[in-house]
Design an enzyme around this catalytic site. Structure first.
Site, mmCIF file in Angstrom:
data_model
loop_
_atom_site.group_PDB
_atom_site.id
_atom_site.type_symbol
_atom_site.label_atom_id
_atom_site.label_comp_id
_atom_site.label_asym_id
_atom_site.label_seq_id
_atom_site.Cartn_x
_atom_site.Cartn_y
_atom_site.Cartn_z
ATOM 1 N N ARG A 187 -6.540 -59.456 9.969
ATOM 2 C CA ARG A 187 -5.499 -58.319 10.448
ATOM 3 C C ARG A 187 -4.670 -58.710 11.674
ATOM 4 O O ARG A 187 -4.163 -57.863 12.029
ATOM 5 C CB ARG A 187 -6.184 -57.026 10.808
ATOM 6 C CG ARG A 187 -7.354 -56.491 9.553
ATOM 7 C CD ARG A 187 -8.159 -55.241 10.178
ATOM 8 N NE ARG A 187 -7.682 -54.157 9.706
ATOM 9 C CZ ARG A 187 -8.292 -52.899 10.017
ATOM 10 N NH1 ARG A 187 -9.300 -52.950 10.859
ATOM 11 N NH2 ARG A 187 -7.699 -51.878 9.685
ATOM 12 N N VAL A 188 -4.663 -59.840 12.089
ATOM 13 C CA VAL A 188 -3.914 -60.369 13.278
ATOM 14 C C VAL A 188 -2.714 -60.552 12.973
ATOM 15 O O VAL A 188 -2.130 -60.749 12.016
ATOM 16 C CB VAL A 188 -4.845 -61.675 13.498
ATOM 17 C CG1 VAL A 188 -6.247 -61.584 13.833
ATOM 18 C CG2 VAL A 188 -4.581 -63.045 12.622
ATOM 19 N N CYS B 275 2.696 -62.015 5.300
ATOM 20 C CA CYS B 275 2.123 -60.746 4.758
ATOM 21 C C CYS B 275 2.973 -59.555 4.374
ATOM 22 O O CYS B 275 2.727 -59.169 3.227
ATOM 23 C CB CYS B 275 1.128 -60.250 6.036
ATOM 24 S SG CYS B 275 -0.449 -61.307 6.444
ATOM 25 N N ASP C 112 -8.644 -78.641 4.937
ATOM 26 C CA ASP C 112 -7.585 -78.478 4.368
ATOM 27 C C ASP C 112 -7.131 -79.645 3.409
ATOM 28 O O ASP C 112 -7.476 -80.796 3.777
ATOM 29 C CB ASP C 112 -6.529 -78.323 5.565
ATOM 30 C CG ASP C 112 -5.312 -77.631 5.264
ATOM 31 O OD1 ASP C 112 -5.065 -76.234 5.539
ATOM 32 O OD2 ASP C 112 -4.419 -78.118 4.460
ATOM 33 N N LYS D 7 -6.058 -53.788 3.518
ATOM 34 C CA LYS D 7 -5.227 -55.064 4.047
ATOM 35 C C LYS D 7 -3.823 -54.868 3.511
ATOM 36 O O LYS D 7 -2.777 -54.737 4.093
ATOM 37 C CB LYS D 7 -5.775 -56.411 3.903
ATOM 38 C CG LYS D 7 -4.878 -57.331 4.374
ATOM 39 C CD LYS D 7 -4.274 -57.191 5.840
ATOM 40 C CE LYS D 7 -3.240 -58.023 6.240
ATOM 41 N NZ LYS D 7 -3.554 -59.554 6.359
ATOM 42 N N ARG E 202 4.446 -36.312 16.932
ATOM 43 C CA ARG E 202 4.139 -36.694 15.402
ATOM 44 C C ARG E 202 4.984 -37.782 14.769
ATOM 45 O O ARG E 202 4.929 -37.822 13.369
ATOM 46 C CB ARG E 202 3.856 -35.334 14.559
ATOM 47 C CG ARG E 202 2.577 -34.613 15.069
ATOM 48 C CD ARG E 202 2.227 -33.576 14.149
ATOM 49 N NE ARG E 202 3.429 -32.677 14.067
ATOM 50 C CZ ARG E 202 3.500 -31.689 15.062
ATOM 51 N NH1 ARG E 202 2.400 -31.372 16.155
ATOM 52 N NH2 ARG E 202 4.306 -30.645 15.099
#
Length: 441
Positions: A161-162, A267, A32, A213, A253
């Protein structure tokens, strides 16, 4: 499992990923550019809040530092000494104005390209503008390495995808959507990921993987915007929006989400900007743009709701002190990026209120932030329950709320505070004015 892997980017995603790899037996060099962050990590300290099987992320960090499995550094060349695979988690930030800053990721690619060796693997797990892998990332690696991607070294893409706060668990359990520049690149990356996750690895092409994603994120944005619109309809008709949604969801549904004070994090708020940037100039996405606008204005509507309820009990917002419980971008998170709680604080300050906020998981960094629940609630005229932290359950909330200036107005849209108080007989009826559940009473 033996071997050394470089993880580039040690934030809310990169650090849990690095430690998950350590848990699987890899030696990980974490890279980093933030010297202060790396120094803190070398001391075994982090503000990232996660747990795995009852053990905190900080405890896992200290354990793998002691064993020598985890090595934090600011120098990417350290990862190249013995590593043959690099996982990149550097993000593409989006400003409040909707502009993208691709520089951090592209600079990381350039630095990584300079240390690549033949047959190395570069696996990008960042969420990117669809097309960025082909148009910018792979060319940057080619130029910096002076090698041919897909021939001399491997390149693949598999966006994380966490959910922050559950990353340590979900990195090891969720399915992965993967693409490689070549079939050989995909196979190399799939082999690595198969040692990390028990989920299925779905292999597709590069553009589809990048879009997947972003579409996942924008779907959430649109569905949350729908929930906010349903909330306005419910308020007009004087019904409980959460009961309305619960009943609608009894249909097999229908899967409506619940409204809150806004949408935060890294995100979901960025998804529209990524998709818009991937299209030619002049092409618009009116539905997605509208959804983003609805969600961006949710904190302002929350403050307006509070102001109206204060008037109903004889108070004016510009003469009130408002307490905010929780500053994270969502329940259980101490990540404050794009936090709707902070947006609420800004709107309250603009309207003349005194603001105090308490979150035991967020380091002190804001002028209105206080270090104790008592100092947050003492003399408060109103309370906004913004992000619920598990640590709140450890406090005597009923006693603390009696320190408010009565009657205090509570905006608790999901009844998190109210549920916590439900079993406490000491909370007398009429002390609090609940402006929640989508009903103004």
């Amino acid at each position: 499992m033996d071997g050394t892997i470089g993880v580039v980017g040690l934030g809310y995603i990169g650090l849990p990923l690095a430690l998950c790899l350590c848990e699987k037996g890899y030696r990980v060099v974490g890279v980093d550019i933030d010297e202060d962050k790396v120094n803190e990590l070398c001391r075994g300290r982090t503000t990232v809040s996660e747990t795995l099987n009852g053990e905190t992320l900080e405890s896992i960090l200290q354990r793998h530092l002691s064993s020598g499995r985890f090595i934090p550094t600011t120098h990417i060349s350290v990862a190249a000494w013995e590593g043959r695979a690099y996982i990149v988690t550097v993000g593409v930030p989006v400003t409040k104005e909707g502009t993208l800053n691709e520089a951090p990721l592209l600079i990381a690619m350039e630095q990584l390209g300079k240390v690549l060796k033949p047959s190395d693997l570069v696996l990008v797990r960042s969420t990117v503008v669809p097309g960025m892998m082909e148009d910018k990332i792979i060319p940057r690696l080619r130029e910096a390495s002076q090698m041919t991607p897909g021939v001399d070294f491997h390149v693949a893409y598999a966006a994380e995808r966490v959910a922050e706060g559950r990353a340590l668990h979900e990195f090891q359990t969720l399915d992965v959507v993967l693409a490689g520049l070549t079939p050989q690149c995909a196979a190399k990356a799939a082999d690595l990921l198969s040692h990390l996750t028990a989920g299925t690895i779905h292999v597709t092409d590069l553009r589809t993987a990048q879009l997947t994603k972003v579409i996942e994120n924008v779907q959430r944005d649109v569905n949350i915007a729908l929930a906010h619109q349903i909330k306005e309809i419910a308020e007009h008709h004087g019904v409980d929006v959460y009961e309305l949604i619960r009943l609608a969801n009894t249909h097999p549904r229908v899967r409506l989400l619940e409204p809150g004070i806004g949408v935060g994090g890294y995100c979901i708020p960025s998804a529209y900007a990524y998709l818009a940037a991937s299209l030619p100039a002049g092409r618009t996405l009116p539905l997605l743009k509208l959804a983003r606008g609805i969600n961006e204005t949710a904190p302002a509507r929350t403050v307006e709701r509070l102001a109206k309820q204060l008037i109903a009990v004889g108070k004016s917002l510009d003469e009130c002190t408002i307490a905010i419980l929780g500053l994270g971008m969502k329940d259980g998170s101490n990540d404050v990026r794009h936090s709707p709680a902070l947006a609420c604080a800004e709107h309250l300050l603009q309207r003349g209120a005194v603001v105090r906020a308490f979150d035991p998981t967020v380091p002190m960094q804001f002028p209105f932030q206080v270090s104790t629940l008592e100092s947050c609630l003492y003399g408060a005229d109103g309370v906004i329950v913004a992000a619920w932290q598990q640590a709140f359950e450890e406090f005597d909330l009923a006693r603390a709320l009696r320190m408010c200036r009565q009657p205090a107005v509570i905006v608790d849209l999901k009844h998190r505070l109210r549920r916590s108080l439900a079993s406490d007989p000491s909370q007398r009826e009429g002390e609090l004015a609940w402006a929640s559940r989508g009903v103004d009473r």
